[in-house]
Design a protein around this motif. Sequence first.
Motif, PDB file in Angstrom:
ATOM      1  N   SER A 181       0.795  -1.226   0.000  1.00  0.00           N
ATOM      2  CA  SER A 181       0.000   0.000   0.000  1.00  0.00           C
ATOM      3  C   SER A 181       0.829   1.279   0.000  1.00  0.00           C
ATOM      4  CB  SER A 181      -0.946   0.013   1.209  1.00  0.00           C
ATOM      5  OG  SER A 181      -0.214  -0.078   2.422  1.00  0.00           O
ATOM      6  N   GLY A 187      -1.965   4.203  -5.212  1.00  0.00           N
ATOM      7  CA  GLY A 187      -3.213   4.950  -5.175  1.00  0.00           C
ATOM      8  C   GLY A 187      -3.894   5.007  -6.526  1.00  0.00           C
ATOM      9  N   LYS A 191      -7.537   3.186  -7.625  1.00  0.00           N
ATOM     10  CA  LYS A 191      -8.676   3.888  -8.215  1.00  0.00           C
ATOM     11  C   LYS A 191      -9.203   3.163  -9.447  1.00  0.00           C
ATOM     12  CE  LYS A 191      -7.508   8.559  -6.641  1.00  0.00           C
ATOM     13  NZ  LYS A 191      -7.114   9.931  -7.058  1.00  0.00           N
TER      14      LYS A 191
END
Length: 359
Positions: A181, A187, A191
Amino acid sequence: MTMTQTTAPATGSPSPAPPAHQQDGRTAQRPLAIRLLARPEVGVFLGAVAVYVFFLIAAPPVRDGSSMANILYQSSTIGIMALPVALLMIGGEFDLSAGVAVITSALTAAMICYQLSMNVWVGVVVALLVSLAVGFLNGWMVVKTGLPSFLITLGSFLILQGVNLAVTKLVTTNVATDDISDMDGFGQARKVFASSFDVGGVQVKITIVYWLVFAAIATWVLLRTKYGNWVFAVGGNKESARAVGVPVTFTKISLFMLVGFGAWFVGMHQLFTFNTVQSGEGVGQELIYISAAVIGGCLLTGGAGSAIGPVFGAFMFGMVQQGIVYAGWNPDWFKAFLGVMLLGAVLINLWVQRTATRR
């Protein structure tokens, strides 16, 4: 020179037309209800509605919007893989490695990113190449050896299952991958593969949208393109298809590669949802994917089916799996429901096949 022209003798009145109510039995159409029920998508749709109504009554929490969002999410993770599996079955083949191939893809991306300290998107691309390569090898071996795809993909299933466990332990000294992560690009990838959005105060997972879009594309391909005709042709009789110019080798291999693509996509969703992957997972999922396709009207013998049917088949699975939990029942009953739905679908498909060929 005199030329003569012979004409048919005129009659005093035209021949009377046959009565409108008289119809040749060979061309008489069956009742509309029978013709609709002969479509496998209609049968599984009615089954999905029946299951939905049953759990609306038996499990009141299902009526809540967030509960339905969870059911659709569960259905989408099954349905995304059930679509390429269904196309492969229409093409006359099986892939028993589909479940563990999902985990192989996720493990590949996770270890490439973490162990080599690379951007997440590098792992995503490498995982895609690995998944397509597995699909290509499965298809190539089926076409070149002439062996049943059941045997080829059973071997692939065992190989991938062993590699998943052994390589993960060797590289990470654990049965699961490390948390990625905090890696560059995480990120953005999350998405794309694992985000959610708000609809009326309810969080809806992006996989539901992907599921429906993929189903629409698959339906268009099957019904409106030359490739769709090839899929039905090779599933019905590959020798006859080859005789009329259908590229059987290309079609079969590409169908296996589509299953690889589906495994990659679902694997990326799992990775970016949970940040890590358990190497022993995925075993048994291939049966659920195949069952969703069969319940959706894909014949085990190939050459018949649709992309819409497996959508409803996957919904039935998600509905039962989550509905049992919301009803407070023992989740072990899920397998029993699964068996009942599968046997019922096989019997319905048999009736549909006989109805469609009845004169």
